[in-house]
Design a protein around this motif. Structure first.
Motif, mmCIF file in Angstrom:
data_model
loop_
_atom_site.group_PDB
_atom_site.id
_atom_site.type_symbol
_atom_site.label_atom_id
_atom_site.label_comp_id
_atom_site.label_asym_id
_atom_site.label_seq_id
_atom_site.Cartn_x
_atom_site.Cartn_y
_atom_site.Cartn_z
ATOM 1 N N LYS B 17 14.854 3.073 -5.911
ATOM 2 C CA LYS B 17 14.455 3.638 -7.205
ATOM 3 C C LYS B 17 13.154 3.039 -7.720
ATOM 4 N N ILE B 18 12.843 1.843 -7.237
ATOM 5 C CA ILE B 18 11.652 1.157 -7.751
ATOM 6 C C ILE B 18 10.400 1.771 -7.119
ATOM 7 N N ASN B 19 9.434 2.082 -7.962
ATOM 8 C CA ASN B 19 8.198 2.700 -7.500
ATOM 9 C C ASN B 19 7.065 2.128 -8.352
ATOM 10 N N ARG B 20 6.599 0.962 -7.972
ATOM 11 C CA ARG B 20 5.637 0.220 -8.794
ATOM 12 C C ARG B 20 4.231 0.821 -8.687
ATOM 13 N N SER B 21 3.485 0.723 -9.778
ATOM 14 C CA SER B 21 2.142 1.313 -9.793
ATOM 15 C C SER B 21 1.140 0.459 -9.008
ATOM 16 N N ASP B 22 1.503 -0.797 -8.684
ATOM 17 C CA ASP B 22 0.575 -1.637 -7.899
ATOM 18 C C ASP B 22 0.811 -1.510 -6.393
ATOM 19 N N VAL B 23 1.717 -0.594 -6.012
ATOM 20 C CA VAL B 23 1.965 -0.326 -4.584
ATOM 21 C C VAL B 23 1.310 1.011 -4.234
ATOM 22 N N ASP B 24 0.185 0.981 -3.509
ATOM 23 C CA ASP B 24 -0.513 2.227 -3.185
ATOM 24 C C ASP B 24 -0.007 2.858 -1.894
ATOM 25 N N LEU B 25 0.569 2.038 -1.020
ATOM 26 C CA LEU B 25 1.162 2.555 0.216
ATOM 27 C C LEU B 25 2.273 1.572 0.573
ATOM 28 N N ALA B 26 3.497 2.107 0.767
ATOM 29 C CA ALA B 26 4.609 1.194 1.055
ATOM 30 C C ALA B 26 5.062 1.395 2.493
ATOM 31 N N ILE B 27 6.307 1.715 2.704
ATOM 32 C CA ILE B 27 6.876 1.823 4.046
ATOM 33 C C ILE B 27 6.316 3.037 4.790
ATOM 34 N N GLY B 28 6.039 2.894 6.097
ATOM 35 C CA GLY B 28 5.706 4.068 6.908
ATOM 36 C C GLY B 28 4.328 4.046 7.554
ATOM 37 N N ASP B 29 3.502 3.051 7.252
ATOM 38 C CA ASP B 29 2.207 2.946 7.942
ATOM 39 C C ASP B 29 2.162 1.584 8.626
ATOM 40 N N ASP B 30 1.004 1.195 9.169
ATOM 41 C CA ASP B 30 0.924 -0.103 9.842
ATOM 42 C C ASP B 30 1.094 -1.257 8.869
ATOM 43 N N CYS B 31 0.620 -1.070 7.647
ATOM 44 C CA CYS B 31 0.728 -2.101 6.603
ATOM 45 C C CYS B 31 1.053 -1.423 5.284
ATOM 46 N N ALA B 32 1.572 -2.208 4.344
ATOM 47 C CA ALA B 32 1.629 -1.770 2.955
ATOM 48 C C ALA B 32 0.276 -2.110 2.321
ATOM 49 N N LEU B 33 -0.138 -1.326 1.307
ATOM 50 C CA LEU B 33 -1.385 -1.599 0.578
ATOM 51 C C LEU B 33 -1.054 -1.842 -0.886
ATOM 52 N N LEU B 34 -1.463 -3.012 -1.380
ATOM 53 C CA LEU B 34 -1.009 -3.473 -2.693
ATOM 54 C C LEU B 34 -2.167 -3.985 -3.530
#
Lengths: 327, 327
Positions: B17-34
């Protein structure tokens, strides 16, 4: 709970040469305290290597450390990020000074090469495994994701493909080779792959999509196709094959099949809009980085393999993986 | 290498449920972008929990998940950091839907409570273990380290101490208790401790040093003493004991001994300059956070235990750990 002996393990990791100015507090407190430069994304990736699953329990600890860190740095490279920090969670069945010392040697040798500082972690008693979390920086808006490719883009890979699978087959004794120097070279490449950090940072803002080849080119390219909603044609004769792999395989097609399915290569697969191909090729050539144009994205979904222009229907390991992913 | 089945495990963790505005890309790519806010330090901690070492392989997965995340968030709390993100590396012997589903329930319940977003990780096949890397923010210059205490500062702890050790003794059947409700309460406290995040952030710029109690008060306080180059007197009668622990123990001294050595409490131990004690006590009372002043730092090195003013020489587990650390 840590025991006295396991506390000592932590001390093996206190002696590192890297001392970055963006690390204000590293090992020894409840947390590390770090600074991310303004205008940059923090890129993070976590990977575990488990004995018996990812490497043999009696594998050379120096090579295991190299592989663990190289595979994690490869995720940063695939994002176009510059590596900065790493946390290490190491679980060991017992205190083995010789093992630890060789592990540290392999770990810090690669860490120093990329100016990566160990900022913390945990050492625990249990079945042998290594979990690393690496962090790096990429300017906001320039990260290389999997979802930006268009159906007219060209497909490239860095370096050469297939050596890792050949080396693994030799290590596991699935294949044999009378030429000792050749076998040794291929087995070493399986363990001692280098993350394509320089290529990744050069591709910032130029590649439309990118990832690193960990499960095999076909399996991994599938992720770009799925996320970008496109298909691909691969020109198998254009796949970059090392002289060693060519000598190891009976036919060029056999080498190409290994190149298509070989995992743990840690080369980058990336896509480039056609009008930028010349620029990208010139840029890479200038830096002495080998890249090969191996195919073309298409509107038609799925992957078509072409061998000198003729469609081929090769059965490849890694293919099932992609099939299940694309459903 | 991931297998099809293990890829599926990742999907269990995509629904949060958590969807923070400082997370630009989370699970599913090579890295998360924060993104890290300007003027803040990034605080990072990594901890592993291994089956057979930190928990029983047949322990309730919901409680295991809670404990894993709580102990990591506790490290952020001890630094005065506000939690933001977590990466999860999960190694499982086999695909067990019931186990995974209970694990996710415990994990996300606590994550949501602290607005912590899962940003990535790795699922692998192997002996059961969990490694978490948590990240949070603390304003530059306000982090609570272990090294800032002075020899005139007062020593405090949050909450109550000793319940975790009593619960563990009951779980391991080292101790018995006829009162089922009482045993149940103590065993639950062993697993369901809460990280003292609110207390940690309130203490920013006020406490001179802080850490969380994971190995036992005496063992952990030793880290502050060593890093700050001071000693301590502890007033054992001032130790905060729960009604349940008092009922479980035969004498007050027995409960106090448990409070001194009980690990995995995840309460904070912190030091405050005497002139700020009234302010800190008032601030905590206003927020309904229990704190107890349990002792005093001293110029003389080592720890002196005083029971109603009389020195006592109790043999405590955890003491050896501190002794070896202080050498």
């Amino acid at each position: 709970m840590a025991t006295g002996e396991f506390d000592l393990i932590g001390r093996y990791f206190e002696h590192q040469k890297i001392n970055r100015s963006d690390v204000d507090l590293a090992i020894g407190d409840d947390c590390a305290l770090l600074r991310v430069p303004e205008g940059y994304h923090l890129a993070i990736s976590t990977d575990s290597l488990v004995a018996g699953t990812h490497f043999l329990a009696d594998a050379d600890p120096k090579q295991v450390a190299h592989k663990a860190l190289a595979s994690n740095l490869s995720d940063l490279a695939a994002m176009g990020a510059t590596p900065a920090w790493v946390s290490l969670a190491l679980t060991l069945p017992s205190f083995d000074e010789q093992w630890l010392s060789a592990f540290c040697e392999g770990f810090f040798q690669l860490a120093e090469q990329y100016n990566v500082q160990l900022i913390g972690g945990d050492t625990t008693k249990g079945p042998l495994s290594i979990t690393l979390t690496v962090q790096g920086f990429v300017p906001v808006g320039q990260a290389l994701t999997r979802s930006g490719a268009s159906s007219t883009d060209a497909i490239y890979v860095t370096g050469q493909l297939g050596d890792s699978a050949a080396g693994l087959a030799l290590l596991l004794k699935d294949k044999q080779c009378d030429n000792t120097a050749l076998s040794q070279a291929l087995m070493t490449r399986h363990f001692m792959t280098m993350p394509q950090v320089e290529a990744g940072t050069l591709l910032r803002g130029k590649a439309s999509a990118a990832l690193d080849i960990s499960d095999g080119l076909i399996a991994d390219l599938g992720h770009i196709l799925k996320r970008s909603n496109v298909g691909a044609e691969i020109y198998t004769e254009a796949l970059p094959i090392s002289a060693e792999l060519a000598a190891f395989c009976e036919t060029p097609e056999q080498a190409q099949q290994m190149a298509l399915s070989s995992g743990e290569e840690y080369q980058l697969c990336f896509t480039v809009p056609v009008e930028q191909c010349d620029d990208v090729e010139a840029l890479m050539a200038k830096q002495g980085i080998q890249i090969s144009r191996i195919g073309q994205l298409t509107e038609n979904k799925g992957i078509v393999l072409l061998n000198n222009g003729e469609p081929v229907n090769w059965q490849l390991s890694g293919w099932d993986h992609f099939e299940s992913e694309s459903k």
